[in-house]
Design a protein around this motif. Structure first.
Motif, mmCIF file in Angstrom:
data_model
loop_
_atom_site.group_PDB
_atom_site.id
_atom_site.type_symbol
_atom_site.label_atom_id
_atom_site.label_comp_id
_atom_site.label_asym_id
_atom_site.label_seq_id
_atom_site.Cartn_x
_atom_site.Cartn_y
_atom_site.Cartn_z
ATOM 1 N N GLN A 158 76.882 33.802 79.444
ATOM 2 C CA GLN A 158 77.748 34.805 78.852
ATOM 3 C C GLN A 158 78.905 34.123 78.103
ATOM 4 O OE1 GLN A 158 80.005 37.263 81.555
ATOM 5 N NE2 GLN A 158 79.061 39.113 80.742
ATOM 6 N N GLN A 159 79.453 33.072 78.736
ATOM 7 C CA GLN A 159 80.573 32.348 78.120
ATOM 8 C C GLN A 159 80.160 31.678 76.807
ATOM 9 O OE1 GLN A 159 83.745 32.418 79.326
ATOM 10 N NE2 GLN A 159 82.899 33.853 80.829
ATOM 11 N N ILE A 160 78.944 31.107 76.772
ATOM 12 C CA ILE A 160 78.549 30.387 75.553
ATOM 13 C C ILE A 160 77.761 31.278 74.595
ATOM 14 C CG2 ILE A 160 78.607 28.105 76.650
ATOM 15 C CD1 ILE A 160 75.608 28.183 76.919
ATOM 16 N N GLY A 161 77.733 32.565 74.870
ATOM 17 C CA GLY A 161 77.131 33.508 73.928
ATOM 18 C C GLY A 161 75.609 33.495 73.887
ATOM 19 N N TRP A 162 74.990 33.120 74.999
ATOM 20 C CA TRP A 162 73.529 33.074 75.024
ATOM 21 C C TRP A 162 72.883 34.340 75.581
ATOM 22 C CZ3 TRP A 162 71.196 27.683 76.718
ATOM 23 C CH2 TRP A 162 71.433 26.761 75.680
ATOM 24 N N VAL A 163 73.696 35.241 76.157
ATOM 25 C CA VAL A 163 73.103 36.462 76.702
ATOM 26 C C VAL A 163 72.536 37.281 75.541
ATOM 27 C CG1 VAL A 163 73.662 38.664 77.814
ATOM 28 C CG2 VAL A 163 74.457 36.536 78.809
ATOM 29 N N ASP A 164 71.367 37.855 75.778
ATOM 30 C CA ASP A 164 70.622 38.601 74.769
ATOM 31 C C ASP A 164 70.086 37.709 73.638
ATOM 32 O OD1 ASP A 164 69.401 40.970 74.156
ATOM 33 O OD2 ASP A 164 70.975 41.631 72.786
ATOM 34 N N ASP A 236 57.156 36.069 84.167
ATOM 35 C CA ASP A 236 58.553 36.104 84.601
ATOM 36 C C ASP A 236 59.158 37.488 84.392
ATOM 37 O OD1 ASP A 236 61.064 35.366 85.455
ATOM 38 O OD2 ASP A 236 61.681 34.608 83.491
ATOM 39 N N LEU A 237 59.772 38.006 85.458
ATOM 40 C CA LEU A 237 60.406 39.317 85.385
ATOM 41 C C LEU A 237 61.925 39.180 85.428
ATOM 42 C CD1 LEU A 237 59.806 42.502 85.616
ATOM 43 C CD2 LEU A 237 60.375 42.188 87.999
ATOM 44 N N PHE A 238 62.394 38.301 86.318
ATOM 45 C CA PHE A 238 63.818 38.187 86.585
ATOM 46 C C PHE A 238 64.603 37.737 85.359
ATOM 47 C CE2 PHE A 238 67.418 37.705 89.333
ATOM 48 C CZ PHE A 238 67.093 38.442 90.441
ATOM 49 N N GLY A 239 64.132 36.677 84.698
ATOM 50 C CA GLY A 239 64.852 36.109 83.550
ATOM 51 C C GLY A 239 65.144 37.141 82.476
ATOM 52 N N PRO A 240 64.106 37.742 81.867
ATOM 53 C CA PRO A 240 64.358 38.733 80.819
ATOM 54 C C PRO A 240 65.111 39.962 81.326
ATOM 55 C CG PRO A 240 61.998 38.515 81.275
ATOM 56 C CD PRO A 240 62.682 37.416 81.999
ATOM 57 N N LEU A 241 64.887 40.327 82.581
ATOM 58 C CA LEU A 241 65.581 41.486 83.148
ATOM 59 C C LEU A 241 67.087 41.280 83.108
ATOM 60 C CD1 LEU A 241 65.294 44.158 84.753
ATOM 61 C CD2 LEU A 241 65.271 42.790 86.831
ATOM 62 N N ILE A 242 67.526 40.067 83.406
ATOM 63 C CA ILE A 242 68.953 39.796 83.509
ATOM 64 C C ILE A 242 69.563 39.388 82.173
ATOM 65 C CG2 ILE A 242 70.598 38.142 84.494
ATOM 66 C CD1 ILE A 242 68.781 38.316 87.036
ATOM 67 N N PHE A 243 68.849 38.558 81.429
ATOM 68 C CA PHE A 243 69.485 37.937 80.263
ATOM 69 C C PHE A 243 69.280 38.701 78.957
ATOM 70 C CE2 PHE A 243 68.776 34.114 83.022
ATOM 71 C CZ PHE A 243 70.106 33.928 83.346
ATOM 72 N N ILE A 244 68.317 39.610 78.895
ATOM 73 C CA ILE A 244 68.023 40.289 77.631
ATOM 74 C C ILE A 244 68.439 41.760 77.708
ATOM 75 C CG2 ILE A 244 66.223 40.889 75.959
ATOM 76 C CD1 ILE A 244 66.638 37.889 76.167
#
Lengths: 302, 309
Positions: A158-164, A236-244
């Motif tokens: 989130q800090q480095i702008g990688w979320v989504d 993978d379910l967790f990764g995209p669920l949280i980060f995208i």
């Protein structure tokens, strides 16, 4: 290390077992009994296989039915009419997510194989200061549950702008292939020393020895690590669920789990989409089956 | 394996050349592992530090974190839902482990025999759910267990009126346990199969010649020789079962009520639904301690029953 049997060893064991089976006291009554036992075993195995595959067979059958057919015959496996166009309709809905998932899986497989094989080679074949300490560090991180890392990773991304963005879905996986490094290190360690020495005499540098001489020797281990990585990334379910957050950047599992109502109003289309999700994994598994099983079997014996 | 040569200084001219070569080897080695080491530092070690700090803060991820000492931990002790999800997770694990281990042992023994083509076919059949996407599995089982779905229709044929499996508080957790065992059985099966194939056939043959029956041979020879693989299966089963998430997410969302709400699902809800990142971090560390303690206990107890020849 290799607990899987070679065909020769299997044949030898089979021969010895057969001769042992022809033991005096079983000569007359033993043979039919053994045959009955074997038949019973086959029936049991078949029944178990059917029960194991029932859910997936039902999925396949429902994907080819009409909605009315599913409601009227929930137990029937043969569709009244074969609705092949369900697949075209389902794929049309999931195409962007299918492409996202395929792209991520490809990046992950190539990246993991590159990083894990070069690190595995260094740990297995090179001598350098700090190597054993570094390897202990790699192994030590394997015991930390992923969930402990996911919240701080979320904060950092989130800090480095990688979320989504897609970065959280491949950068951490590609740069921390602990299991793959371990498996490939084991594979490199089994190779004969002469290979390297001959290459050194020919004047190859360390990287060329790794890339041109040693890497082709560990293809089975590479295949095992590649399949593992593909399956993990694809499912993978967790990764995209949280980060995208954006719908258009979602992967196939999330699209199916979260937006089922949005894209699929009917069970048959949902089952067709599920089948489309499952088929690539099963095909790749079947192709690499031998290596995959070896990879798992050897992982249990560290 | 190989001894790392000590770098002794100062050295005569010949030694200096040798030293330079060593340095170059060091450089090559570190260059090869650099991406991996960077990844571990950036995506594992730094997050661990962040996570420990976060667990002592009140943090929603938007406003700056406020240090609150051990309040998250004491708060969890008084959180009924925390205890409910912990209990559900323990029940889930206690249900899945015996089902999976016994089932995998049976399947491994069945698949081990002689006719190789059939064995590969069967092995693949039992293994397929393991590589199948949990989401697809969740969606299919959701349909199969629907009130008038496949399962209850089959039960109806023999005159049993099936419950609403996934929406009945008494049946939801057992249903999830069975589905999870069905899905996960392939992995331990392959591990045990590897163990079975590694057993030296001559020992069993000797026992056969001595007149030991097949049951006797299995329990006195095969099973003890298989204990290293069984130990590995139990340890990995515990670690994965205790972290069940995806199946719950797809199938029940923790419902009905909180009947299938498990530890990681509640942790996920805290972090990403309720925006309590500090609280969820504390949960993650408690989970780490539980898993670490049980794994340590298993390692200690293995001396009593695991047989290494």
């Amino acid at each position: 290390m290799t607990h899987t049997m070679t065909p020769e060893a299997a044949a030898a064991q089979e021969r010895s077992a057969r001769s042992a089976g022809a033991h005096p006291q079983g000569a007359r009554s033993g043979r039919p009994l053994a045959l009955a036992g074997r038949g019973g075993k086959l029936i049991l195995m078949t029944m178990l296989a059917i029960s194991f595959l029932t859910p997936l067979t039902w999925m396949l059958s429902a994907s080819l039915k009409t909605e009315q057919d599913i409601a009227e015959n929930p137990m029937g496996f043969i569709p009244q009419t074969w609705e092949w166009q369900n697949y075209a309709a389902a794929f049309e809905s999931i195409r962007p997510f299918f492409i996202n998932s395929a792209m991520l899986a490809a990046i992950n497989v190539v990246g993991v194989l590159a990083i894990a094989s070069i690190a595995g080679y260094a740990f297995g074949r090179l001598t350098f200061r700090g190597r054993d300490l570094a390897f202990s560090l790699v192994l030590a991180t394997a015991i930390i549950p992923g969930i402990v890392l996911i919240i701080p990773q979320y904060i950092i991304f989130q800090q480095i702008g990688w979320v989504d963005t897609f970065f959280p879905l491949w950068v951490p996986r590609v740069l921390t292939p602990v299991f793959g490094t371990f498996l490939l290190r084991q594979a490199f360690m089994t190779l004969p020393k002469e290979l390297e020495e001959a290459a050194k005499l020919d004047g190859l540098n360390t990287f060329s020895i790794y890339a041109r001489i040693m890497l082709p020797q560990v293809k089975p281990a590479l295949a095992a690590v590649g399949v593992f990585t593909f399956v993990e990334s694809w499912n993978d379910l967790f990764g995209p669920l949280i980060f995208i957050n954006s719908t258009e950047r979602q992967t196939l599992p999330i699209a199916l789990a979260q937006f089922q109502g949005e894209f699929f109003s009917t069970t048959n289309l949902l089952m067709a989409a599920s089948t489309i999700t499952v088929v690539p994994v099963i095909v790749i598994y079947l192709i690499a089956q031998k290596y995959f099983v070896q990879g798992i079997a050897s992982s249990g014996l560290k | 394996m190989s001894v790392i040569e000590p770098d002794l200084a100062p050295a005569p001219p010949a030694g200096r050349a040798r030293r330079r070569r060593l340095r170059r080897a060091d450089l090559a080695g570190w260059a090869f592992i650099a991406p991996l080491i960077f990844g571990i530092l950036a995506f594992q070690l730094v997050p661990i530090v962040v996570s420990i700090v976060a667990s002592f803060t009140d943090w929603d991820g938007i406003t700056p974190p406020a240090f609150i000492g051990a309040d998250n931990y004491t708060g969890l002790a008084q959180d009924d839902l925390f205890w409910t999800t912990l209990r559900n997770t323990v029940l889930f694990t206690l249900g899945v482990i015996p089902l999976t281990t016994a089932g995998a042992l049976l399947l491994a023994v069945l698949c081990q025999g002689k006719s190789r083509v059939a064995n590969v076919v069967f092995r693949t059949a039992y293994f397929t759910p393991y590589v199948t996407s949990i989401v697809a599995i969740g969606l299919v089982w959701g349909k199969l267990l629907a009130p008038s779905g496949f399962f209850n229709s089959v039960l109806g044929v023999v005159g049993i009126e099936g419950p609403n499996w996934l929406t009945d508080a008494n049946w939801a957790l057992p249903a999830v346990i069975v589905i999870s065992a069905w899905q996960g059985i392939g992995y331990p099966m392959i591990i045990l199969l590897g163990g079975l194939q590694g057993i030296d056939g001559s020992i069993e043959e000797a026992a056969r010649i001595d007149g030991a029956g097949s049951g006797r041979r299995f329990f006195s020879i095969t099973l003890p020789l298989l204990t290293p693989q069984l130990f590995f299966v139990l340890v990995t089963q515990f670690i994965t079962s205790f972290q069940v998430f995806a199946l719950i997410f797809v199938l029940t969302s923790g419902g009905p009520g909180n009947a299938t709400n498990v530890y990681i699902y509640y942790l996920y809800q805290n972090a990403f639904t309720f925006g309590r990142l500090g609280y969820a971090s504390a949960m993650a560390w408690i989970l780490f301690i539980i898993i670490g303690a049980v794994t340590f206990l298993q390692l200690r107890l293995q001396k009593r029953w695991v047989f290494y020849n």
